[in-house]
Design an enzyme around this catalytic site. Structure first.
Site, PDB file in Angstrom:
ATOM      1  N   SER A 280       1.715   0.179   8.603  1.00  0.00           N
ATOM      2  CA  SER A 280       2.386  -0.835   9.408  1.00  0.00           C
ATOM      3  C   SER A 280       1.525  -1.326  10.571  1.00  0.00           C
ATOM      4  O   SER A 280       0.472  -1.923  10.360  1.00  0.00           O
ATOM      5  CB  SER A 280       3.723  -0.276   9.902  1.00  0.00           C
ATOM      6  OG  SER A 280       4.549  -1.286  10.399  1.00  0.00           O
ATOM      7  N   ASP A 291     -11.421  -7.477   9.293  1.00  0.00           N
ATOM      8  CA  ASP A 291     -11.588  -8.904   8.983  1.00  0.00           C
ATOM      9  C   ASP A 291     -12.506  -9.615   9.967  1.00  0.00           C
ATOM     10  O   ASP A 291     -13.206 -10.563   9.603  1.00  0.00           O
ATOM     11  CB  ASP A 291     -10.224  -9.598   8.968  1.00  0.00           C
ATOM     12  CG  ASP A 291      -9.441  -9.302   7.693  1.00  0.00           C
ATOM     13  OD1 ASP A 291      -9.963  -8.546   6.851  1.00  0.00           O
ATOM     14  OD2 ASP A 291      -8.315  -9.819   7.552  1.00  0.00           O
ATOM     15  N   LYS A 306       1.766  -1.166   4.089  1.00  0.00           N
ATOM     16  CA  LYS A 306       3.070  -1.693   4.514  1.00  0.00           C
ATOM     17  C   LYS A 306       2.830  -2.975   5.314  1.00  0.00           C
ATOM     18  O   LYS A 306       2.498  -2.939   6.493  1.00  0.00           O
ATOM     19  CB  LYS A 306       3.831  -0.675   5.373  1.00  0.00           C
ATOM     20  CG  LYS A 306       5.231  -1.135   5.759  1.00  0.00           C
ATOM     21  CD  LYS A 306       5.997   0.004   6.413  1.00  0.00           C
ATOM     22  CE  LYS A 306       7.438  -0.410   6.707  1.00  0.00           C
ATOM     23  NZ  LYS A 306       7.549  -1.264   7.898  1.00  0.00           N
TER      24      LYS A 306
END
Length: 582
Positions: A280, A291, A306
């Site tokens: 999460s 990224d 998640k």
């Protein structure tokens, strides 16, 4: 202010009752008679159920004898007042705690208005008679940063932060830890060089660039608040970077973007340590770091996966409903949700609630490729994959058995009755042999089963052999059980150093706070050690992020998303005071 363990979950059960069947050893006695019902035939299945019932009753009796004990005393609260792990609570003010007292009843007596006193009476192994302390009730705030400090030699400048959750103050706590590590690294470097003659050179020489590397430990971090994940991520990513976006059916698209300069110097190598239980909000931070190419993700394989945003709605009778309102997307545009939900019958009427839904994992062939700021390939639908693979140290079957059955903590309780913890305590050969005898006694008394990892399979095989009337094979099964126990015991020699480390940690847990236990554990943590080596060397780090030209972070303009933008910064709140140890 302390975590309690309820050992009296079924107070009304008669623990002294005898089983209603005559149990005899030996194969061939397929049928037995119930004493209370002479005409009732009792099968082997009934006997096995009764044997299980006996074991359950023994476990319940032991739990009730153990009582309600402290399993964690929080720093700044119960620990500072004098309570320790393993203390058995016997009274709160005028309320007496009995064997049948439920833990909820104890909690209700412990809690009260902030500022009011509460008197707690407890028993401790090794200390004669009950002890009583008085604590002033207060609002308990458990920090998300459990520990921060340096790995190995502080002059190497490799810092470590253990982040266990994402509550409201997670961003402030991590920022404070980064700043303390930056100043601490420089100060210790100055002292090591002998330049701190007047005690102020270290502070004057403090330079954030001297923090060479940082390990952010998100292993087994279950997540928390979305906004707190954004606050933490902004401490590492370049200003102007997208951090995360969220969108869903009937949910307005939101984009969170950092506008503050990162707290971590861009030249500091960052590694985020994850495992399969990193989930999460922790994956939002991991995904943003990956990224935007500002750090390396380290671990065994993938995170939990998640990628959902959920709200909680309070309901009557102290219940609540958690429901999904959106999916979140990392800066590259990927959703790392590993489970998809779809109606069993696509033709069914979904809007009218007529469809039944099933869940399944996203197949590798269905995962889409995305690209990081520096052009590295990453995929959606399956958690965040690590950039640098480091296997965790695997526990032997014996270590798992001893941990699951509480052998370490039980022995630590016995040890503390006759010993005192001294500086530099180590488990020597005499103590280790005593522990082996302790385990042997528990096994002989039936309180421990060294074959417990294989018990369900052995029982199922025994049941099938008896049903097939393969008596000789059934007898061989008893030999197999004995052989398993014999092989498991060999691990006492093969994994001696690992078992000693576990035993020492459990003994120390009865005396030391969590922050010091974490610090001790880092010394034998293979993943932390290897990650620190990678950061110190720097070659593999730069190779993974393709930093041949020295660029850090890259240009995140290509990762911008559309939608409502929320610019965030966590610099507005005062810094917290945290427990730390260098």
């Amino acid at each position: 202010s302390s975590t309690l363990k309820d050992n009296a979950k079924q107070p009304n059960m008669d623990t002294s009752a005898s089983p209603p069947v005559a149990i005899k050893d030996g194969a061939g006695e397929a049928n037995k008679l119930d004493k209370k019902s002479p005409n009732k035939v009792v099968t082997d299945d009934d006997v096995e159920e009764d044997l299980d019932a006996i074991e359950r009753r023994k476990a319940i009796k032991k739990s009730m004898d153990d009582g309600i004990r402290v399993v964690s005393a929080f720093e700044g609260y119960a620990y500072d007042a004098g309570m320790r792990v393993g203390d058995k609570l016997v009274g709160i003010d005028d309320f007496e705690i009995k064997a049948t007292t439920a833990v909820d009843e104890v909690r209700s007596h412990l809690r009260g208005d902030p500022g009011t006193p509460v008197s707690i009476t407890f028993l401790r192994e090794g200390v004669k008679g009950p002890q009583t302390i008085e604590i002033e009730r207060s609002l308990v705030r458990i920090p998300d940063v459990k520990y921060f400090g340096f790995i190995g030699d502080p002059t190497d400048g490799i810092g470590y932060i253990d982040l266990s959750g994402f509550a409201n103050d997670a961003g402030r706590e991590v920022r404070y830890a980064i700043r303390a590590l930056q100043h601490g690294a420089a100060e210790m470097a100055a002292q090591a060089a002998g330049n701190d003659n007047d005690g102020s050179a270290g502070i004057l020489a403090a330079d954030p660039t001297k923090l060479k590397g940082l390990v952010l430990d998100l292993r087994s971090n279950p997540g928390g608040l979305l906004t707190s994940a954004v606050d933490v991520a902004t401490l590492f990513v370049p200003s102007g970077s997208d951090v995360v976006s969220a969108k869903g059916r009937g949910f307005p698209e939101i984009l969170y973007r950092s506008v503050a300069e990162p707290a971590l110097n861009p030249n500091t190598r960052l590694a985020v340590l994850v495992n399969e239980q990193t989930a999460s909000a922790a994956e939002i931070v991991s995904g943003a770091v990956q990224d935007l190419d500002v750090g390396v993700i380290v671990g065994k394989g993938r995170t939990y996966g998640k990628g959902l945003v959920q709200n909680v709605q309070d309901l009557p009778y102290q219940t609540a409903l958690k429901f999904t309102v959106a999916k979140y997307y990392t800066p590259s545009g990927r959703c790392i949700q590993s489970t998809v939900y779809a109606p069993e019958d696509p033709s069914s009427n979904v809007d009218n609630g007529g469809a039944k839904y099933t869940s399944k994992k996203v197949a590798d062939k269905d995962r889409t490729v995305f690209y990081t700021a520096q052009g590295r390939k990453v995929k959606d639908g399956g958690g965040v994959e690590v950039d640098y693979k480091v296997e965790p140290q695997k526990a032997s079957p014996l270590e798992v058995i001893l941990l699951r059955q509480g052998a370490y903590s039980d022995y630590a309780a016995e040890w503390s009755k006759n010993h005192e913890l001294t500086d530099g305590f180590k488990v020597d050969d005499a103590t280790y042999n005593d522990f082996k005898l302790f385990v042997e006694k528990k096994q002989n008394s039936g309180d421990m089963k060294l074959e417990v990892l294989y018990e369900s399979q052995l029982k199922e095989l025994q049941k099938r052999l008896k049903a097939s009337k393969l008596d000789s094979s059934s007898r061989e099964l008893d030999k197999l059980r004995a052989d398993i126990i014999k092989d498991v015991k060999k691990d006492f020699s093969t994994y001696k150093s690992e078992i000693i480390e576990d035993l020492e940690q459990n003994i120390y847990a009865r005396y030391l706070p969590d922050s010091m236990l974490i610090e001790r554990g880092l010394k034998s943590d293979v993943q932390v050690t290897e990650t620190a080596k990678m950061l110190k060397d720097g070659k593999e780090f730069d190779k993974i992020l393709a930093r041949d030209n020295g660029a850090v972070g890259g240009n995140s303009d290509s990762l911008k998303s559309s939608g409502q933008s929320y610019e965030t910064s966590s610099t507005m709140k005062p810094e917290p005071t945290l427990q730390t140890r260098w």
